[in-house]
Design a protein around this motif. Sequence first.
Motif, PDB file in Angstrom:
ATOM      1  N   GLY A  47       0.805  -1.208   0.000  1.00  0.00           N
ATOM      2  CA  GLY A  47       0.000   0.000   0.000  1.00  0.00           C
ATOM      3  C   GLY A  47       0.841   1.262   0.000  1.00  0.00           C
ATOM      4  N   ALA A  48       0.165   2.379  -0.277  1.00  0.00           N
ATOM      5  CA  ALA A  48       0.858   3.657  -0.346  1.00  0.00           C
ATOM      6  C   ALA A  48       1.560   4.000   0.964  1.00  0.00           C
ATOM      7  CB  ALA A  48      -0.130   4.757  -0.724  1.00  0.00           C
ATOM      8  N   GLY A  49       0.926   3.688   2.097  1.00  0.00           N
ATOM      9  CA  GLY A  49       1.500   4.027   3.389  1.00  0.00           C
ATOM     10  C   GLY A  49       2.863   3.404   3.607  1.00  0.00           C
ATOM     11  N   GLN A  50       3.036   2.174   3.150  1.00  0.00           N
ATOM     12  CA  GLN A  50       4.312   1.493   3.332  1.00  0.00           C
ATOM     13  C   GLN A  50       5.413   2.146   2.493  1.00  0.00           C
ATOM     14  OE1 GLN A  50       3.925  -2.746   3.149  1.00  0.00           O
ATOM     15  NE2 GLN A  50       6.129  -3.119   3.009  1.00  0.00           N
ATOM     16  N   ILE A  51       5.059   2.610   1.305  1.00  0.00           N
ATOM     17  CA  ILE A  51       6.044   3.281   0.451  1.00  0.00           C
ATOM     18  C   ILE A  51       6.342   4.677   0.980  1.00  0.00           C
ATOM     19  CG2 ILE A  51       6.535   4.087  -1.885  1.00  0.00           C
ATOM     20  CD1 ILE A  51       6.442   1.018  -1.513  1.00  0.00           C
ATOM     21  N   LEU A  52       5.305   5.429   1.321  1.00  0.00           N
ATOM     22  CA  LEU A  52       5.501   6.800   1.787  1.00  0.00           C
ATOM     23  C   LEU A  52       6.273   6.855   3.101  1.00  0.00           C
ATOM     24  CD1 LEU A  52       2.004   8.280   0.876  1.00  0.00           C
ATOM     25  CD2 LEU A  52       4.171   8.651  -0.308  1.00  0.00           C
ATOM     26  N   ALA A  53       6.222   5.783   3.882  1.00  0.00           N
ATOM     27  CA  ALA A  53       6.971   5.747   5.141  1.00  0.00           C
ATOM     28  C   ALA A  53       8.471   5.763   4.895  1.00  0.00           C
ATOM     29  CB  ALA A  53       6.583   4.511   5.946  1.00  0.00           C
ATOM     30  N   MET A  54       8.898   5.419   3.683  1.00  0.00           N
ATOM     31  CA  MET A  54      10.324   5.419   3.348  1.00  0.00           C
ATOM     32  C   MET A  54      10.776   6.735   2.716  1.00  0.00           C
ATOM     33  SD  MET A  54      10.936   1.517   1.959  1.00  0.00           S
ATOM     34  CE  MET A  54       9.494   1.407   0.877  1.00  0.00           C
ATOM     35  N   VAL A  55       9.831   7.674   2.552  1.00  0.00           N
ATOM     36  CA  VAL A  55      10.175   8.983   1.990  1.00  0.00           C
ATOM     37  C   VAL A  55      10.553   9.916   3.124  1.00  0.00           C
ATOM     38  CG1 VAL A  55       9.332  10.941   0.637  1.00  0.00           C
ATOM     39  CG2 VAL A  55       8.609   8.614   0.049  1.00  0.00           C
ATOM     40  N   ASP A  56      11.705  10.552   3.003  1.00  0.00           N
ATOM     41  CA  ASP A  56      12.162  11.472   4.040  1.00  0.00           C
ATOM     42  C   ASP A  56      12.664  12.759   3.399  1.00  0.00           C
ATOM     43  OD1 ASP A  56      14.688  10.858   3.010  1.00  0.00           O
ATOM     44  OD2 ASP A  56      15.118   9.389   4.574  1.00  0.00           O
ATOM     45  N   GLU A  57      13.216  13.625   4.238  1.00  0.00           N
ATOM     46  CA  GLU A  57      13.684  14.923   3.762  1.00  0.00           C
ATOM     47  C   GLU A  57      14.767  14.776   2.699  1.00  0.00           C
ATOM     48  OE1 GLU A  57      13.613  19.073   3.558  1.00  0.00           O
ATOM     49  OE2 GLU A  57      12.272  17.694   4.631  1.00  0.00           O
ATOM     50  N   ALA A  58      15.582  13.736   2.810  1.00  0.00           N
ATOM     51  CA  ALA A  58      16.699  13.561   1.885  1.00  0.00           C
ATOM     52  C   ALA A  58      16.260  13.108   0.499  1.00  0.00           C
ATOM     53  CB  ALA A  58      17.708  12.566   2.466  1.00  0.00           C
ATOM     54  N   ASN A  59      15.158  12.343   0.426  1.00  0.00           N
ATOM     55  CA  ASN A  59      14.768  11.796  -0.883  1.00  0.00           C
ATOM     56  C   ASN A  59      13.400  12.275  -1.371  1.00  0.00           C
ATOM     57  OD1 ASN A  59      12.771  10.190   0.425  1.00  0.00           O
ATOM     58  ND2 ASN A  59      14.207   8.506   0.712  1.00  0.00           N
ATOM     59  N   ARG A  60      12.762  13.195  -0.634  1.00  0.00           N
ATOM     60  CA  ARG A  60      11.400  13.628  -0.978  1.00  0.00           C
ATOM     61  C   ARG A  60      11.327  14.196  -2.396  1.00  0.00           C
ATOM     62  NH1 ARG A  60       9.195  18.061   2.848  1.00  0.00           N
ATOM     63  NH2 ARG A  60       9.228  16.281   4.270  1.00  0.00           N
ATOM     64  N   TYR A  61      12.294  15.027  -2.767  1.00  0.00           N
ATOM     65  CA  TYR A  61      12.226  15.715  -4.057  1.00  0.00           C
ATOM     66  C   TYR A  61      12.484  14.755  -5.211  1.00  0.00           C
ATOM     67  CZ  TYR A  61      12.878  18.993  -0.323  1.00  0.00           C
ATOM     68  OH  TYR A  61      12.749  19.639   0.869  1.00  0.00           O
ATOM     69  N   LYS A  62      13.431  13.849  -5.011  1.00  0.00           N
ATOM     70  CA  LYS A  62      13.698  12.833  -6.031  1.00  0.00           C
ATOM     71  C   LYS A  62      12.494  11.910  -6.178  1.00  0.00           C
ATOM     72  CE  LYS A  62      17.871  11.300  -6.318  1.00  0.00           C
ATOM     73  NZ  LYS A  62      18.297  11.720  -7.672  1.00  0.00           N
ATOM     74  N   PHE A  63      11.851  11.569  -5.060  1.00  0.00           N
ATOM     75  CA  PHE A  63      10.675  10.708  -5.104  1.00  0.00           C
ATOM     76  C   PHE A  63       9.529  11.392  -5.846  1.00  0.00           C
ATOM     77  CE2 PHE A  63       6.633   9.401  -3.016  1.00  0.00           C
ATOM     78  CZ  PHE A  63       6.607   8.080  -3.440  1.00  0.00           C
ATOM     79  N   ASP A  64       9.309  12.674  -5.576  1.00  0.00           N
ATOM     80  CA  ASP A  64       8.246  13.419  -6.251  1.00  0.00           C
ATOM     81  C   ASP A  64       8.454  13.393  -7.762  1.00  0.00           C
ATOM     82  OD1 ASP A  64       5.972  15.531  -6.083  1.00  0.00           O
ATOM     83  OD2 ASP A  64       7.510  16.534  -7.270  1.00  0.00           O
ATOM     84  N   GLN A  65       9.675  13.632  -8.203  1.00  0.00           N
ATOM     85  CA  GLN A  65       9.967  13.622  -9.635  1.00  0.00           C
ATOM     86  C   GLN A  65       9.799  12.225 -10.218  1.00  0.00           C
ATOM     87  OE1 GLN A  65      10.876  16.457 -11.540  1.00  0.00           O
ATOM     88  NE2 GLN A  65      10.142  17.471  -9.708  1.00  0.00           N
ATOM     89  N   ALA A  66      10.262  11.215  -9.489  1.00  0.00           N
ATOM     90  CA  ALA A  66      10.172   9.838  -9.980  1.00  0.00           C
ATOM     91  C   ALA A  66       8.722   9.389 -10.112  1.00  0.00           C
ATOM     92  CB  ALA A  66      10.942   8.896  -9.050  1.00  0.00           C
ATOM     93  N   CYS A  67       7.849   9.829  -9.189  1.00  0.00           N
ATOM     94  CA  CYS A  67       6.429   9.478  -9.264  1.00  0.00           C
ATOM     95  C   CYS A  67       5.793  10.027 -10.535  1.00  0.00           C
ATOM     96  CB  CYS A  67       5.680  10.016  -8.044  1.00  0.00           C
ATOM     97  SG  CYS A  67       5.914   9.059  -6.544  1.00  0.00           S
ATOM     98  N   ARG A  68       6.110  11.260 -10.872  1.00  0.00           N
ATOM     99  CA  ARG A  68       5.555  11.872 -12.086  1.00  0.00           C
ATOM    100  C   ARG A  68       5.967  11.081 -13.320  1.00  0.00           C
ATOM    101  NH1 ARG A  68       5.679  18.195 -11.351  1.00  0.00           N
ATOM    102  NH2 ARG A  68       5.556  18.414  -9.105  1.00  0.00           N
ATOM    103  N   VAL A  69       7.257  10.763 -13.393  1.00  0.00           N
ATOM    104  CA  VAL A  69       7.771  10.048 -14.563  1.00  0.00           C
ATOM    105  C   VAL A  69       7.152   8.656 -14.655  1.00  0.00           C
ATOM    106  CG1 VAL A  69       9.850   9.071 -15.610  1.00  0.00           C
ATOM    107  CG2 VAL A  69       9.917  11.365 -14.594  1.00  0.00           C
ATOM    108  N   LYS A  70       7.106   7.942 -13.540  1.00  0.00           N
ATOM    109  CA  LYS A  70       6.532   6.591 -13.538  1.00  0.00           C
ATOM    110  C   LYS A  70       5.068   6.609 -13.963  1.00  0.00           C
ATOM    111  CE  LYS A  70       8.092   3.220 -12.104  1.00  0.00           C
ATOM    112  NZ  LYS A  70       8.788   2.083 -12.770  1.00  0.00           N
TER     113      LYS A  70
END
Length: 269
Positions: A47-70
């Motif tokens: 679920g989304a909660g399990q993935i979002l729990a691994m998002v932190d200040e260090a990777n938030r911006y890279k994750f946001d960009q990767a979500c758009r591309v995916k």
Amino acid sequence: MKRGCQGCQAGEPLPFEFTMAFHPILDLQRHGVWGYEALVRGVSGQGAGQILAMVDEANRYKFDQACRVKAIELASSLFVEPDTRLSINFMPNAVYEPSACIRATLEAARRVGFAHQQIMFEFTENERMADVAHVQRIITEYRKQGFATALDDFGAGYAGLNLLASFQPDFIKLDMELIRGIGASHARQTIVVGVVAIARQLGIAVIAEGVETENELDTLRAAGIHLFQGYLFAKPAVASLPATWLPQRGSTGLRTETGVDAELGMSAA
């Protein structure tokens, strides 16, 4: 270069993998699927909660960009109708400079041939948007690029009339708690009718999300809404498009087993 921009362009890759599930948004005036919201999921269906729990200040911006591309890459391979919308969630605080932070999105859309007019960005922010001017800059830049914007969870938390007075997205998505049990609640019905009237005056379309019963659907249609999302129609499907229930044309609650795969030529995965 700002720290967020550095985080997008450099540093370690994300320490986890993810994919997207797709959940349909229906247009019952056209009696078909209007678009799909992309929802983050684990590659094994987590679920989304399990993935979002691994998002932190260090990777938030890279994750946001990767979500758009995916989301764009998957949608380009799954969508059949050329005008089907793709709704992508993002946090305004993950956008440092609108014109710079949109580059990966533009490149992904160009690479797979996905039209900008098919993309809608949903503001998903559970905390107060302190810098309203920054949000307005995002909306302005995204409109310049041909993207639509939506304010999610309208009527809950900080997503209310104060925000709508400060900036006007193309769509608002009514929070599901406002919709739940609306058929038996005069107060909820009155509020929704009022919100629909306000949105119409501002040139904003309304999407009712979280619809679970035919009674809720009938009440919302009577309030003047024609865009809907919820488990009544389908549940999200991971990396595929779900078979989707549509009410019969002119129906006010008669159920049919006909799905969009038959109605619109879409393949149900």
